[in-house]
Design an enzyme around this catalytic site. Structure first.
Site, PDB file in Angstrom:
ATOM      1  N   GLY A  10     -13.214 -13.082  -5.003  1.00  0.00           N
ATOM      2  CA  GLY A  10     -12.293 -12.575  -3.995  1.00  0.00           C
ATOM      3  C   GLY A  10     -12.949 -11.695  -2.952  1.00  0.00           C
ATOM      4  O   GLY A  10     -12.386 -10.658  -2.577  1.00  0.00           O
ATOM      5  N   MET A  15      -9.960  -5.505  -0.533  1.00  0.00           N
ATOM      6  CA  MET A  15     -10.661  -4.863  -1.644  1.00  0.00           C
ATOM      7  C   MET A  15     -12.018  -5.512  -1.859  1.00  0.00           C
ATOM      8  O   MET A  15     -13.018  -4.834  -2.115  1.00  0.00           O
ATOM      9  CB  MET A  15      -9.821  -4.954  -2.917  1.00  0.00           C
ATOM     10  CG  MET A  15      -8.768  -3.877  -3.046  1.00  0.00           C
ATOM     11  SD  MET A  15      -9.469  -2.267  -3.483  1.00  0.00           S
ATOM     12  CE  MET A  15      -9.927  -2.562  -5.201  1.00  0.00           C
ATOM     13  N   PRO A 126      -5.203  -1.232 -13.462  1.00  0.00           N
ATOM     14  CA  PRO A 126      -4.096  -1.332 -12.508  1.00  0.00           C
ATOM     15  C   PRO A 126      -4.388  -0.595 -11.205  1.00  0.00           C
ATOM     16  O   PRO A 126      -3.854  -0.942 -10.161  1.00  0.00           O
ATOM     17  CB  PRO A 126      -2.927  -0.685 -13.259  1.00  0.00           C
ATOM     18  CG  PRO A 126      -3.269  -0.852 -14.703  1.00  0.00           C
ATOM     19  CD  PRO A 126      -4.765  -0.702 -14.760  1.00  0.00           C
ATOM     20  N   HIS A 155       3.789   0.157  -1.234  1.00  0.00           N
ATOM     21  CA  HIS A 155       2.590  -0.621  -0.938  1.00  0.00           C
ATOM     22  C   HIS A 155       2.767  -1.427   0.345  1.00  0.00           C
ATOM     23  O   HIS A 155       3.878  -1.595   0.846  1.00  0.00           O
ATOM     24  CB  HIS A 155       2.249  -1.572  -2.092  1.00  0.00           C
ATOM     25  CG  HIS A 155       1.626  -0.885  -3.267  1.00  0.00           C
ATOM     26  ND1 HIS A 155       2.374  -0.195  -4.196  1.00  0.00           N
ATOM     27  CD2 HIS A 155       0.329  -0.769  -3.666  1.00  0.00           C
ATOM     28  CE1 HIS A 155       1.568   0.309  -5.118  1.00  0.00           C
ATOM     29  NE2 HIS A 155       0.322  -0.022  -4.811  1.00  0.00           N
ATOM     30  N   LYS A 159       1.485  -7.296  -0.660  1.00  0.00           N
ATOM     31  CA  LYS A 159       1.320  -7.218  -2.113  1.00  0.00           C
ATOM     32  C   LYS A 159       2.251  -8.213  -2.785  1.00  0.00           C
ATOM     33  O   LYS A 159       3.439  -8.306  -2.435  1.00  0.00           O
ATOM     34  CB  LYS A 159       1.612  -5.797  -2.607  1.00  0.00           C
ATOM     35  CG  LYS A 159       1.341  -5.604  -4.092  1.00  0.00           C
ATOM     36  CD  LYS A 159       1.418  -4.138  -4.467  1.00  0.00           C
ATOM     37  CE  LYS A 159       1.218  -3.928  -5.970  1.00  0.00           C
ATOM     38  NZ  LYS A 159      -0.087  -4.451  -6.451  1.00  0.00           N
TER      39      LYS A 159
END
Length: 266
Positions: A10, A15, A126, A155, A159
């Site tokens: 990813g 991220m 998490p 968020h 998401k």
């Protein structure tokens, strides 16, 4: 510190991009490959905005593991893909750090058993932000003294899962110090379904999704004549990298699965 060879699944996500930059600036991290179904056959340096790293990109993890020797898989994909990746990694004896959420209790139980059987270190987090982990620990402590609590998690609007893994983990920790109870009036009625949010053992979780947000959570405790609020805000994804770095370094010394960074910080 000894070199750690890392595969990132990813890399194109926000991220993932931050994680690639972490690899570049951390001397003992070596990005040996990446997994991205859209860019198989290319190199990290071919992706827009990426540093000049020659790590090859594979379209799938299975092929990557056949051709690349690595110490740790860092998965920052989607919940469904992340579940497939961690299962494959554990079964093959590859340590993994998983940043995706959405695992059920049964899935975690199965992965824990496989990791124990294979004696392979695995961390499922998490939330990688150290501040968020402390927020969860502080909330767990407060629950001993404040039995009435609600969680609001906020968020970005891209998401995929709700409630967030952080909110679910927070409630799990709170429940360890709180007896089961229903909050509010015993005869309260929702005029609109879902108005009171998700209900976990009497604890309500409210999920907000808006553009402009990154990752935020507020845990509100109410008592007679007082309120305690524990809040954490991540304003950019660089806030998660200290936890990613800690997880990669720590998983090298584990032989089992750990769920949540609160279990690896002092």
């Amino acid at each position: 510190m000894k070199e750690i060879k890392v595969i990132i699944a990813g890399p194109r996500g926000r991220m993932g991009h931050e994680a690639v930059l972490l690899m570049e600036r951390t001397e003992h991290f070596n990005l040996v490959a990446a997994v991205d179904y859209k860019h198989g056959g290319e190199k990290i340096s071919d992706l827009p905005g990426m540093p000049a790293l020659d790590a090859p990109i594979y379209a799938d993890l299975h092929t990557c593991l056949e051709e690349v020797e690595a110490d740790v898989l860092l998965d920052l994909t989607t919940p469904e893909v992340g579940k497939q990746h961690v299962t494959l990694a554990v079964e093959r004896g590859l340590r993994s750090v998983i940043g995706t959420t959405g695992f059920t209790e049964e899935e975690l139980k199965q992965l824990t058993e496989i990791a124990k059987e294979k004696a392979v270190g695995t961390i499922i987090a998490p939330n990688f932000a150290i501040g968020a982990v402390l927020m969860m620990k502080f909330s767990q402590m407060a629950a001993k003294y404040f039995q009435d609590v609600e969680v609001i998690e906020l968020h970005h609007d891209q998401k995929l899962d709700a409630p967030s893994g952080t909110a679910v983990k927070t409630v799990e920790l709170i429940r360890q110090n709180r007896e089961s109870k229903q909050q509010g009036h015993p005869n309260e009625v929702e005029q609109l379904e879902g108005a009171r949010g998700a209900n976990v053992d009497g604890i309500h979780i409210h999920s907000v999704r808006l553009p402009g947000l990154i990752a935020h959570q507020e845990v509100m405790f109410g008592g007679d004549g007082q309120m305690l609020t524990v809040r954490h805000d991540s304003f950019n994804r660089a806030s998660f990298m200290s936890g990613v770095k800690l997880s990669i370094e720590t998983v090298m010394n584990l032989d089992h699965l750990v769920y949540g960074l609160e279990n690896i910080i002092d």
